[in-house]
Structures are given as structure tokens and as C-alpha cells.
Design a protein around this motif. Structure first.
Motif, short mmCIF file in Angstrom:
data_model
loop_
_atom_site.label_atom_id
_atom_site.label_comp_id
_atom_site.label_asym_id
_atom_site.label_seq_id
_atom_site.Cartn_x
_atom_site.Cartn_y
_atom_site.Cartn_z
N GLN A 25 0.81 -1.21 0.00
CA GLN A 25 0.00 0.00 0.00
C GLN A 25 0.85 1.26 0.00
OE1 GLN A 25 -2.89 -0.38 3.23
NE2 GLN A 25 -4.10 -1.79 2.01
N MET A 69 -7.72 1.65 7.29
CA MET A 69 -8.84 2.30 6.60
C MET A 69 -9.07 1.57 5.28
SD MET A 69 -7.70 6.25 7.40
CE MET A 69 -9.19 7.00 6.74
N ARG A 70 -10.06 2.01 4.53
CA ARG A 70 -10.39 1.34 3.28
C ARG A 70 -9.36 1.61 2.19
NH1 ARG A 70 -16.21 3.04 1.43
NH2 ARG A 70 -15.50 1.75 -0.32
N ASP A 71 -8.93 0.55 1.53
CA ASP A 71 -8.17 0.64 0.29
C ASP A 71 -7.02 1.64 0.35
OD1 ASP A 71 -7.43 0.00 -2.23
OD2 ASP A 71 -9.31 0.56 -3.20
N HIS A 116 -12.37 8.16 -2.98
CA HIS A 116 -12.12 6.96 -2.19
C HIS A 116 -12.49 7.25 -0.74
CE1 HIS A 116 -10.02 5.09 -5.57
NE2 HIS A 116 -9.35 6.22 -5.72
N GLY A 118 -13.33 7.21 2.97
CA GLY A 118 -12.97 6.27 4.00
C GLY A 118 -11.56 5.74 3.89
N SER A 119 -10.81 6.19 2.88
CA SER A 119 -9.42 5.74 2.73
C SER A 119 -8.48 6.87 3.13
CB SER A 119 -9.13 5.31 1.29
OG SER A 119 -9.18 6.41 0.41
#
Length: 260
Positions: A25, A69-71, A116, A118-119
Motif C-alpha cells: 500500500q 482504513m479502506r483501500d 475513495h 474512508g481511505s
């Protein structure tokens, strides 16, 4: 690659690995304007275009997507692409480059929250224009300034950094503290106005941008040892992995050599 700014020539390299994680990531990127041409890299992909009439300048960055967190991978890529695109098209103002970079970071933060939701991601960047160097960071990715006089680093925006600065824990204890993965601010949550800018001056030999997968396993002085006389970003990443890093590992190295 090598490029020229002001009286000096520079070399820049980047490396990233997923390490002992299932997904990477992290992302590194840079964009360099030198001799009327733009050379850019986003995670290993090289982009080139002309840049007639623009001053020699550079932007380099490391983003560490937040796994909680998301993605996080999408977040780090979105921010890197936004800022490289801005640099290749509009670019920093000669009158107030820091302000124009901050505006670009805020815009990227806003769009990240929309595209995006929530990321989130950290951001550590270095920019040079007209021979002046500045770092900008949000979260806990770092910039190290390495010279013969010592090693300086940016200040994390995190609770454990506050404990360290207050003398309550050592720098080594920061990496094993229960809150070591907690930060105060990040990209994606409308907090980009909290970005911290530091004047790096020009009295340095190397600048290192890196994610916590590096500095969580290497002390400040380790950078000088690992880099030696001719180290690379890949050497930094390999050293962190060999020291047991369990995170994604990413580094960008900028080296300076004065023109004859």
C-alpha cells in the motif's frame, strides 16, 4: 536518474517492496524538470514530456496507505498521481512555491475524500525550485537530511512522537509502543491544512524519504552506514527487510554532487 538544479547535480532513485505483507500500500513518485524536459516516475512507471520555459525543479514523494482504513493502496496512488500531474502541468509558483504546493496537497486531499471515501494515506514530499529545498509531510512518513554533520528528520504527527519529544520514551521505544501505528493527521480526511513544511537548506549530502517500514527498523545513523559511499534506495529497502521489517518498505533517495 541524474539531473541538474542550480550549481549542483543530483541523482534520484526509488524502491518499494510489499515485504512480509500480502499487499503493498506504499507508493513512491517523482517528477523532475531539467534542461527543458520533464521526467516523472510513479511507482516505477516512467513518464516524459517537454517543459519549455520552466525553471529547473523537482518534486519527490512517498505515500503510505493506511491499512486500518479502506483501500490504502488506492489512496496512496491517487495522491501520488494527483501531485505528479499537478507538477507536470501547472507546477509551483516561483513567487510562493510552498503555498502552491500546499494548495495542490489540499486539492488532492479533497478529491481523495470524494473518490475513495474512508481511505487515507500519509504523505512525505520534497520539492526544489530555483535551488531552494523544502519538505512537506502529513502523518508519520519521514524525510531524513543526511550530511557530514549529522542526521536530521522531520517530526511525525503522532502521539508517540509527542512522547519522544517530551523525553518520556526513546526513539527506539517509539517503534514498539502500543500506539506506534496511530497518527494525528493524514490525507483523505480533510486535514491537509495540517501539512508541515520544513526548509531543508542546501548543506546536505543526501535526502531520504521513507515509510515506517524503513524507519521502524533503522535508526537515524543507520542511514549513513547503509548508504556508505555509493548506496541506493534499494539498499535502504533491503537493509530494513534484513532487519526484520514486517511492513511495506519504501524509500526515495536524492544525492547531491557539486558541479565542477
Amino acid at each position: 536518474m541524474r539531473f541538474g538544479i542550480s550549481r549542483n547535480t543530483y541523482a534520484i532513485s526509488g524502491a518499494t517492496v510489499k515485504g512480509r505483507r500480502n499487499e503493498n500500500q506504499d507508493l513512491f513518485a517523482w517528477s523532475v524538470v531539467s534542461g527543458g524536459r520533464i521526467d516523472s516516475c510513479i511507482g516505477g512507471e516512467m513518464l516524459r514530456s517537454s517543459a519549455e520555459g520552466r525553471p529547473d525543479m523537482m518534486l519527490a514523494l512517498v505515500c503510505d496507505g493506511l491499512g486500518g482504513m479502506r483501500d490504502g493502496a488506492a489512496a496512496s496512488r491517487a495522491v501520488a498521481e494527483d501531485l505528479v500531474r499537478w507538477f507536470m502541468t501547472e507546477g509551483p509558483s516561483e513567487d510562493d512555491p510552498n503555498c502552491s504546493l500546499e494548495t495542490a496537497i489540499i486539492a488532492s486531499d479533497t478529491w481523495l475524500g470524494i473518490r475513495h471515501s474512508g481511505s487515507g494515506t500519509t504523505l512525505s514530499a520534497v520539492m526544489s525550485i530555483g535551488g531552494s529545498w523544502v519538505s512537506a509531510h502529513l502523518g508519520d512518513s519521514r524525510c531524513y537530511r543526511v550530511s557530514g554533520r549529522g542526521v536530521w528528520r522531520t517530526r511525525d504527527q503522532s502521539p508517540v512522537e509527542d512522547l519522544f519529544r517530551a523525553g518520556m520514551i526513546t526513539e527506539d521505544e517509539m517503534n514498539t509502543h502500543p500506539q506506534s501505528n496511530v497518527m494525528d493527521f493524514c490525507m483523505g480526511l480533510g486535514e491537509a491544512r495540517r501539512t508541515v513544511f520544513d526548509d531543508l537548506g542546501d548543506d546536505w549530502d543526501r535526502l531520504v524519504l521513507c515509510s515506517d517500514g524503513v524507519f521502524g527498523y533503522m535508526g537515524a545513523e543507520d542511514f549513513r552506514t547503509v548508504l556508505g559511499a555509493s548506496g541506493s534506495a534499494e539498499d535502504i529497502v533491503d537493509a530494513a527487510y534484513e532487519r526484520g521489517s514486517t511492513d511495506n518498505i519504501t524509500a526515495v533517495l536524492i544525492e547531491k554532487s557539486r558541479r565542477a
